[in-house]
Design an enzyme around this catalytic site. Structure first.
Site, mmCIF file in Angstrom:
data_model
loop_
_atom_site.group_PDB
_atom_site.id
_atom_site.type_symbol
_atom_site.label_atom_id
_atom_site.label_comp_id
_atom_site.label_asym_id
_atom_site.label_seq_id
_atom_site.Cartn_x
_atom_site.Cartn_y
_atom_site.Cartn_z
ATOM 1 N N VAL A 439 11.329 24.537 62.734
ATOM 2 C CA VAL A 439 12.746 25.351 62.154
ATOM 3 C C VAL A 439 12.842 25.575 60.772
ATOM 4 C CG1 VAL A 439 13.808 23.946 64.231
ATOM 5 C CG2 VAL A 439 14.045 22.990 61.826
ATOM 6 N N GLU A 440 14.013 26.216 60.387
ATOM 7 C CA GLU A 440 14.445 26.794 59.055
ATOM 8 C C GLU A 440 13.160 27.207 58.370
ATOM 9 O OE1 GLU A 440 15.961 23.813 56.519
ATOM 10 O OE2 GLU A 440 17.758 23.536 57.762
ATOM 11 N N GLY A 441 12.422 28.069 59.075
ATOM 12 C CA GLY A 441 11.201 28.934 58.810
ATOM 13 C C GLY A 441 9.936 28.052 59.275
#
Length: 747
Positions: A439-441
């Site tokens: 997640v988050e990139g």
């Protein structure tokens, strides 16, 4: 004609014309990502000649009395309420009393200023809360981190209108509203430009009145807190086919607030993210109408959504998941050191075997390094910086290194870590690793495209300004601007070449460094490697130009060097900030030697894969004239680091500070008690081992131990047995548990 005019027209002009043709086109999402955040210590590293005084002058991250009181009070109390086994395997959700506690104590409003009813915490306080919760329950930590990271609250604070802040922030702070943010869709993950979620500017009816607004259609998934959210932050592509706003037809990615009770909003069933119990699920909307005023920042922010998201993510990415990862590594250090001290094989603690000491040392050094980087990044954020590249480095590197630390911990624990049940304190964090990685990139994207790809443009002293000059529509104006910066770039490149060659040929002995006692030499080596990195950056840009964007493996290796330079800088800063603790020097040295080994390996790999072999041979002669000389930490250094985890000490306490380790009678509580009893009885067990006596009764008969020592050993043995024990279940109980689990998830 002046000399400057001659240079511009005769020398710069042809270069400018060639570069304008060679410069690859840049998408809107790429341009906006580049403009997000700002540059900090990463810019110094890119110069090849970092000014260490700037790093050391960074204030130490610290807590206010109110923030410390929150950690010691509500955060500590919350941890005591959390039963991770029950949360993940029985309820598959946080218990109602935990939800009520989170709302009552405004855990979801940590970043919201006090004037809006929030806690107004610093980035460091936010990080410390996530760190503590992560050591107790990943589900609870994720539930708290999301509203305080990328979400409506952060976006409203940065970009919202005053009216939006006045209405929404108090409601978010006291949890009248539960937020989530819808970015990822099935058709577009990392490539936001490919999303098909759309909004069309049109007229509709709101409260019985015709209103200018947006008609939305979307489908999102992987949305944390989505199943229980009352307000959805939504990213979509906005069109204005009738030019009702008076501008372009295609306005671009936009961010708006959508109350989930709006007609047409459909909240889907829950996802099960890697067997973690935090709320996560899909949602969609069909023909959902919202007023234009729901755009975060108002209608004038239409089309600016991607830049807004990237700016917010530049901060959030540097806090939440790095805090969880640092906590995971520190938790692995605490538990694995204790377990290796009390668990015996062949009649000796397994921590005395070198095969165990190697992963123990790696865990200890990782815990020290990740917390150093976490603190340094929070310090920058609290000084008003938003370093996007550093946030990307920290998120990707922290989650990857947590994966290694937890894998090492699982290896040392063996069956203790494999068998699930309430006594297993490692299994849940092991299963959580893919969440942080993804997640988050996603880390693959971040490593291969973002760290160096974005860093080379944003952090390079001249490259971004050159690109802006090349992109000028007015050729004359662009040429004038390009001429000013290009020759500065040339001078910088020549200085970098000389600097890198001199420092490499002299082994960094004369590289600049602050007077830092035992670690001064490490500063010199980082100055040396920074120069080498800067030179290879210039060589790669010179020989590949825009094609470097497509050479992802090469870009990833250069990004790894930049990442190591930042993380190692953080290690030295931590050692300085904590008063140059001599007992921590082995950890500093282990981090530095491992990092230097990685840097030299990546330098070697970059040089081996540069397409222009003449340039590659020349660059190798400058930056690696004697080949790879770093081989990582010595065996003795690893043994010293491992020993820090096997006995109580101030150094061990510094590694695990801020974790919640009072588990009552659960697995972590039993481990803590057994470790205390084993270390307190250390002298007695050594005396018996030296006499080759293992049986307590025989030792008592031979007067090797007293009656009191016999009782002490008996208590220790019972405590150790309680730790080594694992859970077991009746077959019917397991079947019932899985059936209930599936039913709860489906509902």
């Amino acid at each position: 004609m002046s000399a400057q005019s001659f240079r511009r027209d005769s020398l710069t002009g042809p270069i400018f014309a060639w570069a304008r043709k060679a410069l690859p086109t840049m998408s809107d999402t790429e341009r906006e990502a580049l403009e997000a955040g700002d540059v900090w210590w990463d810019g110094e590293l890119f110069t090849g000649n970092p000014d260490w005084s700037k790093l050391l002058a960074t204030p130490v991250a610290s807590l206010t009395p109110e923030e410390q009181a929150f950690l010691d009070g509500p955060a500590e109390e919350l941890c005591r309420m959390l039963d991770d086994w029950r949360i993940n395997w029985e309820l598959h959700d946080l218990p109602p009393e935990v939800w009520a506690f989170l709302k009552a104590h405004r855990f979801f409003g940590m970043i919201i200023p006090r004037e809006y009813g929030g806690l107004g915490f610093s980035a460091f306080a936010h990080s410390e809360v996530i760190r503590k919760l992560s050591s107790r329950s990943i589900a609870a930590a994720v539930t708290v981190m999301v509203p305080n990271s990328l979400g409506p609250g952060e976006l409203l604070l940065r970009f919202g209108t005053q009216a939006q802040r006045d209405y929404w922030l108090p409601r978010l702070a006291d949890s009248r509203e539960i937020p989530c943010f819808g970015l990822t869709s099935p058709e577009a993950g990392s490539d936001a430009a490919s999303m098909i979620d759309r909004g069309v500017v049109s007229r509709g009816i709101v409260d019985g009145k015709e209103t200018l607004g947006i008609r939305l259609t979307w489908h999102k998934r992987y949305i944390t807190l989505g199943p229980i959210a009352t307000v959805l932050g939504l990213a979509f592509k906005l069109r204005d086919p009738d030019r009702l706003l008076g501008g372009e037809e295609e306005l671009g990615i936009t961010v708006a607030l959508v109350p989930t009770d709006t007609p047409g909003v459909e909240i889907g069933r829950r996802h099960l993210p890697s067997l973690q119990a935090f709320q996560n699920g899909p949602n969609q909307g069909r023909d959902v109408f919202i007023p234009l005023g729901n755009i975060i920042g108002g209608p004038e922010r239409a089309g600016q959504g991607w830049k807004m998201l990237m700016t917010a993510l530049a901060a959030g990415r540097g806090i939440s998941l790095p805090s969880l990862s640092a906590a995971g590594a520190a938790f692995a250090a605490y538990t694995t050191g204790a377990y290796a001290r009390l668990r015996e094989q062949f009649h000796v603690p397994i921590g005395e075997f070198e095969g165990i000491q190697e992963p123990l040392a790696r865990i200890a050094a990782t815990a020290y390094q990740l917390d150093a980087a976490r603190r340094l990044t929070c310090a920058a954020l609290d000084q008003g910086r938003h370093p996007a590249v550093i946030a990307a480095i920290l998120k990707s590197q922290a989650t990857e290194r947590m994966r290694i630390a937890i894998n090492d911990a699982m290896d040392v624990h063996g069956g203790k870590g494999v068998i699930d049940g309430p006594l297993n304190y490692l299994g849940n964090i092991y299963r959580a690793i893919p969440v942080g990685i993804t997640v988050e990139g996603a880390n693959i994207l971040t490593r291969n495209l973002m760290v160096f790809g974005q860093g080379a443009i944003r952090c390079h002293p001249y490259l971004l300004e050159e690109m802006m000059a090349l992109g000028e529509e007015d050729r004359a104006k662009g040429l004038e601007r390009f001429d000013r910066v290009f020759w500065k770039h040339v001078a910088h490149s020549l200085a970098t070449l000389l600097r890198a060659g001199f420092r490499s040929w002299t082994g960094g002995l004369f590289a600049p460094a602050p007077l830092a006692g035992s670690v001064t030499g490490y500063y010199r080596q980082l100055s040396r490697y920074s120069a080498a990195f800067a030179l290879l950056t210039e060589m790669a840009l010179l020989t590949l130009g825009g094609a470097l964007k497509r050479r992802e493996m090469l870009s990833a290796r250069l990004g790894d060097i930049l990442s190591e330079l930042y993380l190692l800088s953080a290690v030295l800063k931590r050692w300085q900030d904590e008063g140059r603790q001599e007992s921590d020097l082995c950890l500093v040295a282990c981090c530095m030697e491992s990092g230097f080994e990685t840097i030299e390996a990546r330098l070697d790999q970059v040089l081996a894969n540069l397409l222009n072999r003449i340039v590659a041979v020349f660059a190798r002669l400058l930056v690696m004239p004697f080949g790879r000389g770093r081989r990582g930490p010595s065996d003795e250094l690893r043994r010293r680091c491992a020993r820090l985890l096997l006995e109580p000490s101030a150094a061990r306490d510094r590694l695990t500070a801020g974790l919640f380790l009072d588990g009552g009678d659960d697995g972590i509580g039993r481990l803590a008690r057994a470790f205390t009893l084993v270390t307190e009885a250390g002298e007695i067990t050594r005396r018996m081992r030296k006499a080759h006596v293992r049986d307590r009764q025989l030792a008592r008969q031979q007067n090797l131990i007293t009656d009191a020592e016999d009782r002490q050993l008996e208590a220790m043995e019972r405590a150790v047995a309680a730790v080594v024990a694992v859970d077991d279940f009746a077959a019917a109980e397991i079947a019932s548990s899985f059936k209930t689990r599936v039913e709860r998830a489906a509902s």
